[in-house]
Design a protein around this motif. Structure first.
Motif, PDB file in Angstrom:
ATOM      1  N   LEU A 159      45.907  44.108  48.255  1.00 32.12           N
ATOM      2  CA  LEU A 159      45.222  43.552  47.090  1.00 32.12           C
ATOM      3  C   LEU A 159      45.745  42.155  46.771  1.00 32.12           C
ATOM      4  CD1 LEU A 159      43.404  43.807  44.549  1.00 32.12           C
ATOM      5  CD2 LEU A 159      45.338  44.885  43.404  1.00 32.12           C
ATOM      6  N   LEU A 160      47.077  41.989  46.769  1.00 29.83           N
ATOM      7  CA  LEU A 160      47.656  40.690  46.428  1.00 29.83           C
ATOM      8  C   LEU A 160      47.341  39.633  47.471  1.00 29.83           C
ATOM      9  CD1 LEU A 160      51.174  41.353  44.865  1.00 29.83           C
ATOM     10  CD2 LEU A 160      48.937  41.218  43.789  1.00 29.83           C
ATOM     11  N   SER A 161      47.426  40.003  48.735  1.00 29.68           N
ATOM     12  CA  SER A 161      47.140  39.034  49.803  1.00 29.68           C
ATOM     13  C   SER A 161      45.695  38.564  49.751  1.00 29.68           C
ATOM     14  CB  SER A 161      47.441  39.635  51.183  1.00 29.68           C
ATOM     15  OG  SER A 161      48.811  39.904  51.315  1.00 29.68           O
ATOM     16  N   SER A 162      44.772  39.498  49.482  1.00 22.85           N
ATOM     17  CA  SER A 162      43.356  39.127  49.417  1.00 22.85           C
ATOM     18  C   SER A 162      43.096  38.215  48.223  1.00 22.85           C
ATOM     19  CB  SER A 162      42.467  40.371  49.336  1.00 22.85           C
ATOM     20  OG  SER A 162      42.724  41.112  48.163  1.00 22.85           O
ATOM     21  N   LYS A 163      43.741  38.498  47.080  1.00 20.72           N
ATOM     22  CA  LYS A 163      43.569  37.648  45.901  1.00 20.72           C
ATOM     23  C   LYS A 163      44.248  36.298  46.088  1.00 20.72           C
ATOM     24  CE  LYS A 163      41.038  40.536  43.833  1.00 20.72           C
ATOM     25  NZ  LYS A 163      39.577  40.262  43.790  1.00 20.72           N
ATOM     26  N   GLU A 223      41.895  34.294  48.106  1.00 17.10           N
ATOM     27  CA  GLU A 223      40.717  33.967  47.297  1.00 17.10           C
ATOM     28  C   GLU A 223      41.009  32.844  46.300  1.00 17.10           C
ATOM     29  OE1 GLU A 223      38.096  36.137  43.783  1.00 17.10           O
ATOM     30  OE2 GLU A 223      39.133  37.377  45.255  1.00 17.10           O
ATOM     31  N   PHE A 224      42.190  32.896  45.686  1.00 19.36           N
ATOM     32  CA  PHE A 224      42.521  31.924  44.644  1.00 19.36           C
ATOM     33  C   PHE A 224      43.068  30.612  45.193  1.00 19.36           C
ATOM     34  CE2 PHE A 224      43.386  35.540  41.389  1.00 19.36           C
ATOM     35  CZ  PHE A 224      42.022  35.703  41.232  1.00 19.36           C
ATOM     36  N   ALA A 225      43.632  30.631  46.402  1.00 22.61           N
ATOM     37  CA  ALA A 225      44.301  29.437  46.949  1.00 22.61           C
ATOM     38  C   ALA A 225      43.360  28.237  47.017  1.00 22.61           C
ATOM     39  CB  ALA A 225      44.875  29.749  48.326  1.00 22.61           C
ATOM     40  N   SER A 226      42.146  28.447  47.528  1.00 18.27           N
ATOM     41  CA  SER A 226      41.214  27.331  47.667  1.00 18.27           C
ATOM     42  C   SER A 226      40.764  26.811  46.300  1.00 18.27           C
ATOM     43  CB  SER A 226      39.983  27.751  48.484  1.00 18.27           C
ATOM     44  OG  SER A 226      39.316  28.834  47.861  1.00 18.27           O
ATOM     45  N   ILE A 227      40.637  27.727  45.326  1.00 20.42           N
ATOM     46  CA  ILE A 227      40.244  27.308  43.971  1.00 20.42           C
ATOM     47  C   ILE A 227      41.344  26.471  43.339  1.00 20.42           C
ATOM     48  CG2 ILE A 227      39.542  28.097  41.671  1.00 20.42           C
ATOM     49  CD1 ILE A 227      38.545  30.674  42.958  1.00 20.42           C
ATOM     50  N   ARG A 275      43.547  24.651  44.902  1.00 19.79           N
ATOM     51  CA  ARG A 275      43.589  23.343  45.561  1.00 19.79           C
ATOM     52  C   ARG A 275      42.503  22.421  45.024  1.00 19.79           C
ATOM     53  NH1 ARG A 275      44.702  26.462  50.277  1.00 19.79           N
ATOM     54  NH2 ARG A 275      42.490  26.421  50.843  1.00 19.79           N
ATOM     55  N   GLN A 276      41.336  22.967  44.754  1.00 17.60           N
ATOM     56  CA  GLN A 276      40.202  22.142  44.333  1.00 17.60           C
ATOM     57  C   GLN A 276      40.129  21.911  42.825  1.00 17.60           C
ATOM     58  OE1 GLN A 276      36.610  23.873  45.995  1.00 17.60           O
ATOM     59  NE2 GLN A 276      37.573  24.183  47.984  1.00 17.60           N
ATOM     60  N   GLN A 277      40.468  22.955  42.048  1.00 18.25           N
ATOM     61  CA  GLN A 277      40.266  22.860  40.600  1.00 18.25           C
ATOM     62  C   GLN A 277      41.540  23.073  39.782  1.00 18.25           C
ATOM     63  OE1 GLN A 277      36.885  25.342  39.368  1.00 18.25           O
ATOM     64  NE2 GLN A 277      36.237  25.441  41.497  1.00 18.25           N
ATOM     65  N   GLY A 278      42.629  23.396  40.442  1.00 22.58           N
ATOM     66  CA  GLY A 278      43.858  23.671  39.714  1.00 22.58           C
ATOM     67  C   GLY A 278      43.856  25.080  39.137  1.00 22.58           C
ATOM     68  N   ILE A 279      44.929  25.402  38.415  1.00 14.15           N
ATOM     69  CA  ILE A 279      45.091  26.744  37.888  1.00 14.15           C
ATOM     70  C   ILE A 279      44.011  27.099  36.871  1.00 14.15           C
ATOM     71  CG2 ILE A 279      46.628  26.094  35.985  1.00 14.15           C
ATOM     72  CD1 ILE A 279      46.890  29.240  38.211  1.00 14.15           C
ATOM     73  N   GLN A 280      43.508  26.105  36.138  1.00 14.54           N
ATOM     74  CA  GLN A 280      42.466  26.380  35.145  1.00 14.54           C
ATOM     75  C   GLN A 280      41.173  26.863  35.806  1.00 14.54           C
ATOM     76  OE1 GLN A 280      42.252  26.706  31.885  1.00 14.54           O
ATOM     77  NE2 GLN A 280      44.448  26.367  31.669  1.00 14.54           N
ATOM     78  N   GLY A 281      40.949  26.429  37.030  1.00  9.82           N
ATOM     79  CA  GLY A 281      39.780  26.903  37.763  1.00  9.82           C
ATOM     80  C   GLY A 281      39.869  28.396  38.026  1.00  9.82           C
ATOM     81  N   VAL A 282      41.059  28.860  38.409  1.00 11.82           N
ATOM     82  CA  VAL A 282      41.280  30.290  38.650  1.00 11.82           C
ATOM     83  C   VAL A 282      41.177  31.075  37.343  1.00 11.82           C
ATOM     84  CG1 VAL A 282      42.947  32.021  39.427  1.00 11.82           C
ATOM     85  CG2 VAL A 282      42.732  29.864  40.657  1.00 11.82           C
ATOM     86  N   ILE A 283      41.747  30.523  36.288  1.00 10.81           N
ATOM     87  CA  ILE A 283      41.691  31.192  34.987  1.00 10.81           C
ATOM     88  C   ILE A 283      40.248  31.378  34.541  1.00 10.81           C
ATOM     89  CG2 ILE A 283      42.199  30.898  32.521  1.00 10.81           C
ATOM     90  CD1 ILE A 283      44.864  29.602  33.355  1.00 10.81           C
ATOM     91  N   GLU A 284      39.409  30.366  34.752  1.00  6.74           N
ATOM     92  CA  GLU A 284      37.998  30.460  34.368  1.00  6.74           C
ATOM     93  C   GLU A 284      37.263  31.522  35.187  1.00  6.74           C
ATOM     94  OE1 GLU A 284      36.276  29.143  31.824  1.00  6.74           O
ATOM     95  OE2 GLU A 284      38.282  28.502  31.197  1.00  6.74           O
TER      96      GLU A 284
END
Length: 218
Positions: free
Chosen positions: A179-183, A186-190, A192-201
């Protein structure tokens, strides 16, 4: 009844109550410090509630979130899991954003667990756990069996909390997929592109959606 006999009976009664309290306390402590007993207790309680409260869940699917929140989440080390998901990006994340990320990740886990467990109908079988006294982390293996479906092999990743000596789960590996590896992927590219706020959104939007369990109804 004379006073002496009365005192003896009272003393015996107190002793029995003390012994009962001691047994219950030790059983509770064993459940917290033995990973297998802990998982068996938590999963049994969670799935029993899901089964018993089907009417409430059907009327309001978000009730399932409440069950997961109350029964499962106290035994999930969601903070550690959240930091593991950030991985190498953790140091680059502004400290001010960490609490919001952790809380949204906790809610995200609740939503994911709720959907995954909505229609659980099988039986979980845990492999016996050997001595864990000197371990700080470990894996507990289990098989979920359902007469209508193939067996599902799950590994629970746990770590011991120093302050309390409790074991808490931080990752699930189902059929070899973490579960953690898949997430994390999934979140790594977001990030890189949008920062942590992108993942939070992304998590906020997911967490704000009503649970869609109709397609998986029993």
């Amino acid at each position: 009844m004379n006073i002496k006999l009365t005192r003896i009976i009272m003393d015996l009664g107190k002793a029995m109550l003390f012994m009962l309290a001691l047994v219950l306390a030790n059983a509770s402590y064993a459940n917290q410090t033995n990973p297998q007993l802990l998982l068996e207790k938590v999963t049994t309680t969670t799935f029993e509630r899901i089964e018993v409260e089907q009417q409430s869940i059907a009327a309001n699917p978000d009730h399932l979130r409440r069950i997961i929140e109350q029964e499962l989440m106290p035994h999930i080390d969601y903070k550690f899991a959240a930091f593991k998901v950030l991985g190498k990006h953790f140091r680059a994340v502004p400290k001010a954003d960490i609490p919001e990320f952790v809380e949204e990740f906790r809610q995200y886990l609740i939503s994911n667990f709720a959907v995954a467990l909505a229609n659980y109908g099988g039986q979980e079988l845990f492999e016996p756990v050997k001595d864990t006294d000197n371990l700080k982390s470990m894996t507990v293996k289990a098989i979920i069996r359902d007469a209508d479906r193939p067996d599902i092999h799950i590994n629970f990743k746990l770590r011991k909390i120093k302050k309390t000596n409790e074991w808490k789960t931080y990752d699930l590996v189902a059929e070899g997929i973490s579960l953690l590896s898949s997430k994390q992927s999934e979140f790594a590219s977001i990030i890189r592109q949008q920062g942590i706020q992108g993942v939070i959104e992304v998590m906020k939007n997911k967490n704000g959606e009503p649970l869609n369990i109709a397609a998986n109804s029993r």
